[in-house]
Design an enzyme around this catalytic site. Sequence first.
Site, short mmCIF file in Angstrom:
data_model
loop_
_atom_site.label_atom_id
_atom_site.label_comp_id
_atom_site.label_asym_id
_atom_site.label_seq_id
_atom_site.Cartn_x
_atom_site.Cartn_y
_atom_site.Cartn_z
N THR A 1 41.93 -30.44 115.97
CA THR A 1 43.16 -29.64 115.89
C THR A 1 42.90 -28.46 114.96
O THR A 1 42.30 -28.62 113.90
CB THR A 1 44.35 -30.48 115.38
OG1 THR A 1 44.54 -31.57 116.29
CG2 THR A 1 45.64 -29.66 115.32
N PHE B 1 44.52 -25.60 112.65
CA PHE B 1 45.72 -25.31 111.87
C PHE B 1 45.64 -23.89 111.35
O PHE B 1 44.55 -23.40 111.04
CB PHE B 1 45.83 -26.26 110.67
CG PHE B 1 46.04 -27.71 111.03
CD1 PHE B 1 44.98 -28.50 111.46
CD2 PHE B 1 47.29 -28.29 110.92
CE1 PHE B 1 45.17 -29.83 111.79
CE2 PHE B 1 47.50 -29.63 111.24
CZ PHE B 1 46.43 -30.40 111.68
#
Length: 370
Positions: free
Chosen positions: A254, A256
């Site tokens: 992921t 960010f």
Amino acid sequence: MATATSIVRSPAALLSAKVSVSDHKPTPTVQFSRFPSKRSCFTALLSSLHDNNNDDDNNNNNVISHPKPLSSSQLFNSVSNGSRLRVAYQGVRGAYSEAAAEKAYPNCEAVPCDQFDSAFQAVEKWLVDRAVLPIENSLGGSIHRNYDLLLRHSLHIVGEVKLAVQHCLLANHGVQLEDLSRVLSHPQALAQCENTLTMIGLSREAVDDTALAAKHVALHKLKDTGAVASSSAAKIYGLNILAQDIQDDCDNVTRFLILAREPIIPGIQNPFKTSIVFSLEEGPGVLFKALAVFALRQINLTKIESRPLRNQPLRAADDNNGSKYFDYLFYVDFEASMAEERAQNALRHLKEFATFLRVLGSYPVDTTMM
Ligand SMILES: O=C(O)C(=O)C[C@]1(C(=O)O)C=C[C@@H](O)C=C1
């Protein structure tokens, strides 16, 4: 629960509490003028470029005065008075976003927020110094809500952080896999474990974050319900790990974004990335033309995302045949720093026909997971 007003009055006491910004002024609506009302130094830079008619990429007379650095403290873990940097994230303790905040700023004070919007507001209201929020996942795709919030708020992207996400199936002690009929988690986490959960035959229920799912299962001593969350959430909430690495691909990353009130001065020493958002007139080939401004200058694009232009109603098409079409915003990430002339020229070129353009940030690439 703490409100924004009480946090402002007593920040130290309340920053350890979860931030819930409930009594804020309405967020300013997006202005679809050529530039938004609050001009960043990047937009000012673009305006000054626009005034210069000479569009020669290699013209050294094209002197550009770079904006003064507004902040360089994103490189450090403390603020000017020596106190620890406060970093907002969405979720409760044990959420992946907390791990991302700590990866970005190892000695920071990670401040939990109940919603993405609260994290944006916590930065805007000076309750925290930064926000670290997920923007895309290698399996589940984009986190659309944060794309929309980036435009609605006026924060700047000052960095990115990539986190390897390894999901576990958690349950209360004594509960076996065959006892479970249901699993709770964040929708992204459920999507990332789609195949595994289908194979096990568990029904899915979405909650605000993975750690909250773990907390709920533990708090209510559920016997038929598990949680998809991190191993650190298992430790924090005293749950048993029934299965590890249950995401559909072991490479689950992921990305960010790190957000701040001030932009950073773009550099050229390290690889930099720039994120922009723009809209275009309707017509054949306009997106092709927009993307060509980068291709012409050998600038690599790393991400393109389109989102509906929400505050504009559906319009009748020009040909009046009764069909309707949608208007879109395009979010593009490209591999160049705003300190590079080719990036400045590409945006000056784009600005000639874009109906709206905003630079969201120019920031160092996280090369830790390449
Ligand atoms: O629920 C969490 O733990 C989060 O930090 C949120 C979030 C997300 O929004 O994508 C972050 C990383 C993972 O991709 C799964 C969930």
